[in-house]
Design an enzyme around this catalytic site. Structure first.
Site, PDB file in Angstrom:
ATOM      1  N   GLY A 120      -1.754 -22.061   1.217  1.00 52.65           N
ATOM      2  CA  GLY A 120      -0.206 -21.728   0.748  1.00 52.65           C
ATOM      3  C   GLY A 120       0.707 -21.116   1.186  1.00 52.65           C
ATOM      4  O   GLY A 120       0.689 -20.648   2.122  1.00 52.65           O
ATOM      5  N   VAL A 172      -2.989 -23.967   5.373  1.00 50.46           N
ATOM      6  CA  VAL A 172      -4.269 -22.640   4.476  1.00 50.46           C
ATOM      7  C   VAL A 172      -3.658 -22.159   4.005  1.00 50.46           C
ATOM      8  O   VAL A 172      -2.629 -21.625   3.407  1.00 50.46           O
ATOM      9  CB  VAL A 172      -4.782 -22.242   5.619  1.00 50.46           C
ATOM     10  CG1 VAL A 172      -6.325 -21.814   5.323  1.00 50.46           C
ATOM     11  CG2 VAL A 172      -5.108 -22.821   6.834  1.00 50.46           C
ATOM     12  N   LYS A 205      -9.445 -27.248   6.725  1.00 46.02           N
ATOM     13  CA  LYS A 205      -9.048 -25.469   6.191  1.00 46.02           C
ATOM     14  C   LYS A 205      -9.833 -24.111   7.131  1.00 46.02           C
ATOM     15  O   LYS A 205      -9.107 -23.536   7.653  1.00 46.02           O
ATOM     16  CB  LYS A 205      -8.954 -25.114   4.987  1.00 46.02           C
ATOM     17  CG  LYS A 205      -7.345 -26.001   3.726  1.00 46.02           C
ATOM     18  CD  LYS A 205      -7.319 -25.342   2.762  1.00 46.02           C
ATOM     19  CE  LYS A 205      -5.893 -26.398   1.701  1.00 46.02           C
ATOM     20  NZ  LYS A 205      -6.212 -26.546   0.718  1.00 46.02           N
ATOM     21  N   THR A 208      10.990 -30.370  -0.368  1.00 42.41           N
ATOM     22  CA  THR A 208      11.718 -30.239  -1.209  1.00 42.41           C
ATOM     23  C   THR A 208      12.057 -28.259  -1.655  1.00 42.41           C
ATOM     24  O   THR A 208      12.441 -27.121  -1.405  1.00 42.41           O
ATOM     25  CB  THR A 208      11.826 -30.294  -2.227  1.00 42.41           C
ATOM     26  OG1 THR A 208      11.744 -31.949  -2.507  1.00 42.41           O
ATOM     27  CG2 THR A 208      12.381 -30.140  -3.722  1.00 42.41           C
ATOM     28  N   ASN A 235       7.402 -33.344  -2.425  1.00 38.57           N
ATOM     29  CA  ASN A 235       6.619 -31.926  -2.645  1.00 38.57           C
ATOM     30  C   ASN A 235       7.063 -30.135  -1.998  1.00 38.57           C
ATOM     31  O   ASN A 235       8.023 -29.790  -2.218  1.00 38.57           O
ATOM     32  CB  ASN A 235       5.339 -31.078  -3.525  1.00 38.57           C
ATOM     33  CG  ASN A 235       5.080 -30.441  -4.201  1.00 38.57           C
ATOM     34  OD1 ASN A 235       6.590 -30.195  -5.421  1.00 38.57           O
ATOM     35  ND2 ASN A 235       4.241 -29.679  -4.724  1.00 38.57           N
ATOM     36  N   ASP A 279     -10.749 -31.305   1.736  1.00 40.77           N
ATOM     37  CA  ASP A 279      -9.418 -30.068   1.703  1.00 40.77           C
ATOM     38  C   ASP A 279     -10.106 -28.591   2.208  1.00 40.77           C
ATOM     39  O   ASP A 279      -9.375 -28.671   3.001  1.00 40.77           O
ATOM     40  CB  ASP A 279      -8.639 -30.473   0.412  1.00 40.77           C
ATOM     41  CG  ASP A 279      -7.727 -28.854   0.650  1.00 40.77           C
ATOM     42  OD1 ASP A 279      -6.602 -29.930   1.314  1.00 40.77           O
ATOM     43  OD2 ASP A 279      -7.707 -28.374  -0.129  1.00 40.77           O
ATOM     44  N   GLY A 308       9.587 -36.028   6.139  1.00 40.95           N
ATOM     45  CA  GLY A 308       9.609 -36.078   4.500  1.00 40.95           C
ATOM     46  C   GLY A 308      10.097 -34.832   4.086  1.00 40.95           C
ATOM     47  O   GLY A 308      10.836 -34.126   4.427  1.00 40.95           O
TER      48      GLY A 308
END
Lengths: 428, 428
Positions: free
Chosen positions: B134, B132, B205, B16, B13, B201, B10
């Site tokens: 970021g 979890v 987490k 990258t 976002n 979400d 993949g």
């Protein structure tokens, strides 16, 4: 089952905390980590002293040799503090192939590089999470979670005593000396509080953090240092009117190839995350080029929080026993990629508080002094008009510290300026 | 020089972001960590798609086999999200002796245990710091900095979208639907926002965090979950009068041998450190028996912050390549020390907002309903006396959630109660 024997050098507050954690959580640590920790020997001054933790007297010793020469002890935790004899003992342990875990910020700030080299040479580890910000794992995060980042900035509240004093002064409008006396009575400040209130403690810690973050040894003599003894309730009150909270910050910045590191009372915006850090809590605010802003908050001192960092380091040392990790100081090496310079003329916004005679023309004269040295003014507050002696407060735009000093020296000579009360940097 | 070849599954976002970090900071990483990272192959759906980062087209592939069968690739980073085909691909990679680094919270929450077992079996690693919060290194801190602690409590703001919405609603007095529409326009919320606003979400987490903290798998079906769609500006306004801020919290508690895990809108005191976490920032608040309270704050999403966690995991994986670390779930094992129970009748204080007819006796009737089910009242606010329909707000003492439900069901039947507007737990 792997049993790991540990020697303690010293058995004060933090040593006792680490001892209690191993006693109470040792079985859980064994279940989750697969290592059985055993405190095998503790170096104390007086074996017969009454202690506030129950401990088998047979593991107490007043002879360092019984630890350094015990081949069964593979890890030594040092809790003595100060440079000597701690340094001497740590050197002996490393040479005898013992991994060292320490809470000693002064030792690491002054001799960390040479001790790490010695550890490496002997194939053992040197761990010092507990030396900065107690239970907050900022050392590990810098070394093992932010490795992909270029760290541009560190701002830390890393001395609990001064944060306690400034919080109390701010919230209760009390004077520095009044709150310090109370803190000493309550045991939050030492009988000799110099290391805390004059910023030495924070200086050692920011030396360690900035050295790691910038991969370049930042010696303590490269650090600008100023304590909190000159802060008054008036400064705090006028700061608040301008939207600022006061904190003793340890600041390290790297821009391009230039590093600046400083410890001083600082005004920060009231909605800055560090402004919410009250009493004896610590916090470290970091900026990385990838991760952005990150803040770590917790107990910066105390037997169990600091003991938590000690025991965590001991466990990490057990896991890495064949492959200890060392901090890379590649910017100190011959032919290093960057030529790092230290900047001793740092730049900041400044809060300036004067007492002046309320006469026409005084503002113009002061503004002239700022202008002459290239310092431009962002805002002015004039209070209590009509009285003889009135407060006059400036906030400048970004200015060089040396230019500020020159401007202030000129301002002090202006006839109607009765007193330069205080100058406090502002960070945002 | 050790060059480590990495395959990406993949390239959205986060992929990258990780790519950019390796490109821009790869040399610094080499200098400090001694490993040279190289993105060798990237699995994409459409090779010819225009991308917002310059990348050599020859490393793009639309065939998974070119990655999983490449013997030169030792680490695979998964950025696909969702369970399938991500799970299938990750299983294949682990079986082919490739270490996997992932940002996929749903995959780890649902299949983490079996994937870790498979990784262990194949002598490779499974890393998921990026799954979890970021860029905030909460996974590593739980696993490698707080190992000496019994963790008693986790409270997290771990969904940026809902925190953005609640901050805007709180600070601008706007409605949920209004702010959601704006967030969608600005790209802060997905076109289908269900996973965020309904708490899925955050549930994934907290499943991951609580499983690690308690050394016991916390399946998502054990987690109480409630989203933020029912929160109104009135709730927020009355909460503020009572000294509370609203947040979507993911909460996990362990007391003795009982675990409770839940995700719901929560009132917290305005001076709680989590109340200072605004907009899309994340924070995780932890209580350990040794370390005390600790909070980690930062960017919970975004290409570079999450990429920072991915690249950090990749570097860690390189260092641990002969000795990957695995999370111990000893409380799931046969004959484990503790018999862990899940508590589905959790306890909390509650904020209850009703609309009632302003008649004598209505308060007594409602208080009777609370009393009948053992719920005691800490405070009552009655507003706008004299109108026909008036707000009546209660805060209870600690009460069981099931008792609250029964009391509320009785209260809804009281003649002069026009509407049960909302019930929101309060944590301190």
């Amino acid at each position: 089952m792997e049993e790991v024997k540990i020697g303690f050098l010293g058995f004060g507050n933090v040593g006792t905390g680490a001892y209690k954690i191993i006693r109470d959580n040792g079985n859980d640590i064994f279940l989750s980590e697969g290592v059985r920790l055993k405190v095998a020997k503790i170096l104390v001054r007086d074996i017969n002293k009454k202690r506030n933790v129950e401990v088998d007297n047979s593991i107490l010793t007043d002879k360092f040799e019984e630890i350094v020469n015990d081949p069964g002890i593979s890890i030594v935790a040092e809790f003595m503090g100060g440079v000597e004899p701690a340094r001497d003992y740590v050197v002996s342990c490393l040479k005898n192939k013992k991994t060292v875990v320490t809470a000693n910020k002064e030792l690491i700030a002054k001799h960390g590089l040479e001790l790490q080299a010695l550890a490496k040479e002997n194939g053992v580890g040197l761990y010092y999470e507990a030396s900065v910000a107690g239970g907050i794992p900022v050392i590990k995060i810098l070394a093992e979670s932010l490795q992909a980042n270029k760290i541009g900035e560190i701002m830390g509240i890393i001395n609990g005593t001064t944060n306690y004093i400034l919080t109390k002064m701010s919230e209760e409008g009390r004077s520095f000396s009044d709150v310090l006396a109370e803190a000493q009575r309550l045991g939050y400040a030492e009988p000799d509080p110099t290391a805390d209130i004059e910023g030495y403690d924070a200086m050692y810690k920011i030396s360690i953090l900035s050295s790691m973050a910038f991969h370049k040894k930042v010696d303590v003599d490269k650090i600008y240092r100023e304590g909190i003894t000159q802060i008054t309730p008036e400064d705090i009150e006028y700061g608040r009117e301008l939207g600022f909270a006061i904190r003793l910050l340890a600041i390290a910045k790297k821009r391009n190839n230039t590093i600046e590191v400083r410890v001083h009372p600082t005004f920060i915006p009231l909605d800055h995350p560090l402004a919410a850090v009250r009493h004896s809590f610590n916090a470290v605010f970091l900026k990385g080029d990838a991760v952005g802003n990150i803040m770590l908050y917790g107990r910066g001192a105390g037997d169990l929080p600091t003991g938590s960092a000690i025991v965590s380091d001991i466990i990490t040392a057990c896991h890495q026993k064949d492959k200890h990790r060392y901090i890379s100081f590649y910017n100190d090496e011959e032919g290093s990629a960057e030529k790092i310079k230290f900047n001793d003329d740092w730049e900041s916004e400044f809060f300036v508080r004067l007492t002046v005679k309320d006469k026409p023309g005084v503002l113009a004269k002061i503004a002239g002094c700022f202008g002459k040295h290239g310092v431009s003014i962002a805002s002015v507050i004039q209070k209590d008009r009509g009285k003889d002696a009135v407060p006059l407060i400036f906030v400048t735009h970004l200015a060089k510290e040396l230019s500020m000093k020159k401007a202030i020296s000129d301002i002090a000579e202006v006839e109607d300026v009765l007193m330069v009360e205080n100058i406090i940097p502002v960070e945002r």
